[in-house]
Design a protein around this motif. Structure first.
Motif, PDB file in Angstrom:
ATOM      1  N   VAL A 229     -60.459 -40.476 -27.213  1.00 54.74           N
ATOM      2  CA  VAL A 229     -59.321 -39.843 -28.055  1.00 54.74           C
ATOM      3  C   VAL A 229     -58.347 -39.099 -27.238  1.00 54.74           C
ATOM      4  O   VAL A 229     -58.817 -38.309 -26.161  1.00 54.74           O
ATOM      5  CB  VAL A 229     -60.144 -38.449 -29.013  1.00 54.74           C
ATOM      6  CG1 VAL A 229     -59.026 -37.757 -29.638  1.00 54.74           C
ATOM      7  CG2 VAL A 229     -60.767 -39.516 -29.970  1.00 54.74           C
ATOM      8  N   GLY A 230     -57.090 -39.306 -27.316  1.00 53.17           N
ATOM      9  CA  GLY A 230     -55.889 -38.738 -26.598  1.00 53.17           C
ATOM     10  C   GLY A 230     -55.830 -39.258 -25.262  1.00 53.17           C
ATOM     11  O   GLY A 230     -54.983 -38.718 -24.360  1.00 53.17           O
ATOM     12  N   ASN A 231     -56.384 -40.466 -25.005  1.00 55.79           N
ATOM     13  CA  ASN A 231     -56.336 -40.936 -23.816  1.00 55.79           C
ATOM     14  C   ASN A 231     -55.421 -42.006 -23.637  1.00 55.79           C
ATOM     15  O   ASN A 231     -55.467 -43.168 -24.313  1.00 55.79           O
ATOM     16  CB  ASN A 231     -57.851 -41.726 -23.540  1.00 55.79           C
ATOM     17  CG  ASN A 231     -57.987 -42.207 -22.028  1.00 55.79           C
ATOM     18  OD1 ASN A 231     -57.141 -42.779 -21.281  1.00 55.79           O
ATOM     19  ND2 ASN A 231     -59.351 -42.068 -21.529  1.00 55.79           N
ATOM     20  N   GLU A 236     -52.908 -48.221 -28.740  1.00 54.64           N
ATOM     21  CA  GLU A 236     -53.264 -48.787 -29.977  1.00 54.64           C
ATOM     22  C   GLU A 236     -54.256 -47.807 -30.956  1.00 54.64           C
ATOM     23  O   GLU A 236     -54.078 -47.401 -32.272  1.00 54.64           O
ATOM     24  CB  GLU A 236     -53.432 -50.240 -29.927  1.00 54.64           C
ATOM     25  CG  GLU A 236     -53.577 -50.765 -31.409  1.00 54.64           C
ATOM     26  CD  GLU A 236     -53.897 -52.366 -31.346  1.00 54.64           C
ATOM     27  OE1 GLU A 236     -53.989 -52.953 -32.377  1.00 54.64           O
ATOM     28  OE2 GLU A 236     -53.828 -52.903 -30.185  1.00 54.64           O
ATOM     29  N   LEU A 237     -55.440 -47.604 -30.280  1.00 53.83           N
ATOM     30  CA  LEU A 237     -56.336 -46.893 -31.055  1.00 53.83           C
ATOM     31  C   LEU A 237     -56.041 -45.549 -31.166  1.00 53.83           C
ATOM     32  O   LEU A 237     -56.070 -44.949 -32.552  1.00 53.83           O
ATOM     33  CB  LEU A 237     -57.599 -46.937 -30.166  1.00 53.83           C
ATOM     34  CG  LEU A 237     -58.762 -46.114 -30.630  1.00 53.83           C
ATOM     35  CD1 LEU A 237     -59.212 -46.485 -32.156  1.00 53.83           C
ATOM     36  CD2 LEU A 237     -59.942 -45.988 -29.831  1.00 53.83           C
ATOM     37  N   ASN A 238     -55.245 -44.858 -30.422  1.00 55.61           N
ATOM     38  CA  ASN A 238     -54.775 -43.499 -30.607  1.00 55.61           C
ATOM     39  C   ASN A 238     -53.613 -43.387 -31.586  1.00 55.61           C
ATOM     40  O   ASN A 238     -53.531 -42.439 -32.375  1.00 55.61           O
ATOM     41  CB  ASN A 238     -54.528 -42.686 -29.259  1.00 55.61           C
ATOM     42  CG  ASN A 238     -55.761 -42.167 -28.299  1.00 55.61           C
ATOM     43  OD1 ASN A 238     -56.236 -41.225 -29.000  1.00 55.61           O
ATOM     44  ND2 ASN A 238     -56.118 -42.880 -27.557  1.00 55.61           N
ATOM     45  N   ALA A 301     -57.909 -51.769 -34.022  1.00 56.09           N
ATOM     46  CA  ALA A 301     -57.312 -51.124 -32.967  1.00 56.09           C
ATOM     47  C   ALA A 301     -57.996 -50.591 -31.878  1.00 56.09           C
ATOM     48  O   ALA A 301     -57.347 -50.574 -30.725  1.00 56.09           O
ATOM     49  CB  ALA A 301     -56.807 -49.845 -33.651  1.00 56.09           C
ATOM     50  N   ALA A 302     -59.379 -50.706 -31.862  1.00 56.72           N
ATOM     51  CA  ALA A 302     -60.074 -50.395 -30.757  1.00 56.72           C
ATOM     52  C   ALA A 302     -60.421 -51.674 -29.888  1.00 56.72           C
ATOM     53  O   ALA A 302     -61.013 -51.345 -28.809  1.00 56.72           O
ATOM     54  CB  ALA A 302     -61.531 -49.624 -31.312  1.00 56.72           C
ATOM     55  N   GLY A 303     -59.814 -52.737 -30.145  1.00 57.88           N
ATOM     56  CA  GLY A 303     -59.625 -53.802 -29.368  1.00 57.88           C
ATOM     57  C   GLY A 303     -60.583 -55.031 -29.820  1.00 57.88           C
ATOM     58  O   GLY A 303     -60.919 -55.652 -29.078  1.00 57.88           O
ATOM     59  N   ASN A 304     -61.151 -54.795 -30.786  1.00 61.39           N
ATOM     60  CA  ASN A 304     -62.180 -55.689 -31.434  1.00 61.39           C
ATOM     61  C   ASN A 304     -61.283 -56.849 -32.322  1.00 61.39           C
ATOM     62  O   ASN A 304     -60.435 -56.565 -32.976  1.00 61.39           O
ATOM     63  CB  ASN A 304     -63.126 -55.086 -32.461  1.00 61.39           C
ATOM     64  CG  ASN A 304     -64.139 -53.926 -31.552  1.00 61.39           C
ATOM     65  OD1 ASN A 304     -64.554 -54.435 -30.638  1.00 61.39           O
ATOM     66  ND2 ASN A 304     -63.891 -52.779 -32.018  1.00 61.39           N
TER      67      ASN A 304
END
Length: 307
Positions: A229-231, A236-238, A301-304
């Protein structure tokens, strides 16, 4: 067990002074969290067994919590010695388990724990030894519920075959950046992802057996970059977390928790933060009901990938 959908892990509470520890525990309770998790080996800041449990044991009293209104869970079964190489092995003998639990009760300032989990697997375990320990802990009133951590279906089945007590909990790493259990289902019978061969079908097994999966380190990335989070390493995930936080009047931390809670397996996120503001944000995720579309958007969005 009836308890909050979100739990707080207090592994790092030994790094706090007494006042800060009490504030952290009080904040969790005010945020609706009544379930707290520790282990006999936790004390990595001060390098002492039971140190985190000892700090928490004073903190829940200093916070003015009613023992009958909170759930305290601990874990045992690792032979760990600070200053002597760390983990020496695993030990599920009755003597080790009984002695470890008694030391935990003293540290936690209580005469019982609501749940105890076998901390990973002792490949040398003997069923009669585990059964003896569990029977004595149950009959004495020192433990009310039992479970395991980081175990697969066949390990659980083997243990359960020799126990009178139902194994109700399995603590596993899970979160937006640790989705192996989901990946194994989605990529079953597909050659593009070896994760299908590593989970043993633990997710459907847990649902069939009505075992609660407790998600440890749910905010850690699956890389060396730490929390996601915030990284900046996970743009894309954030971006998706930020978008949904605005949509649901929540925060990225809250949305990450809501994503875990949205799964029908009844997964219980085990928060590890000692920061009161983050605890409030994460706990508030229990009030967010993500849509199916938003859940899948976060997963991607987490790359999955989907097939």
């Amino acid at each position: 067990m009836i308890a909050s959908r979100v739990a707080l892990g207090v592994m790092r509470i030994d790094a706090l002074d007494a006042a800060a520890a009490a504030r952290t525990v009080s904040t969790a309770a005010e945020s609706g969290i009544d379930y707290f998790d520790t282990a006999d080996i936790y004390g990595f800041h001060v390098h002492e067994l039971h140190a985190s449990s000892r700090r928490f044991g004073q903190a829940w009293k200093d916070a003015g919590l009613n023992r009958d209104k909170i759930f305290i869970q601990t874990k045992f079964g690792i032979d760990f010695r600070f200053g002597d190489g760390g983990a020496r092995g695993y030990d599920f003998t009755a003597k080790h388990l009984l002695d470890a639990l008694d030391a935990e009760l003293a540290a936690l300032q209580t005469d019982y724990v609501d749940a105890v989990l076998l901390h990973r697997i002792d490949t040398l375990f003997e069923l009669d030894q585990v059964a003896e320990a569990f029977d004595k802990l149950e009959s004495s009133g020192k433990v009310r519920h039992f479970g395991v951590s980081n175990m697969g279906p066949w390990q659980i089945e083997l243990l359960q075959s020799g126990l009178r007590q139902k194994l109700e909990i399995n603590q596993l790493q899970f979160g937006l950046m640790h989705t192996q259990m989901l990946d194994a289902e989605i990529h079953f019978n597909v050659n593009d992802d070896p994760a299908a061969d590593r989970t043993g079908g633990i997710l459907p097994y847990s649902r069939l057996k009505h075992m609660t999966i407790q998600a440890w380190c749910p905010f850690q990335s699956d890389t060396e970059y730490g929390p996601f989070v915030g990284n900046a390493h996970f743009p894309e995930l954030n971006a998706e977390l930020d978008k949904l936080a605005a949509k649901y009047d929540s925060t990225p931390n809250g949305i990450a928790v809501a994503w875990m809670l949205r799964h029908p397996a009844g997964i219980q996120p085990l928060l590890g933060s000692m920061n009161p503001d983050r605890i409030r944000q994460m706990a508030a995720g229990a009030d967010v009901d993500l849509s199916r579309e938003d859940w899948w958007d976060l997963y991607r969005a987490a790359g999955n990938k989907l097939i």
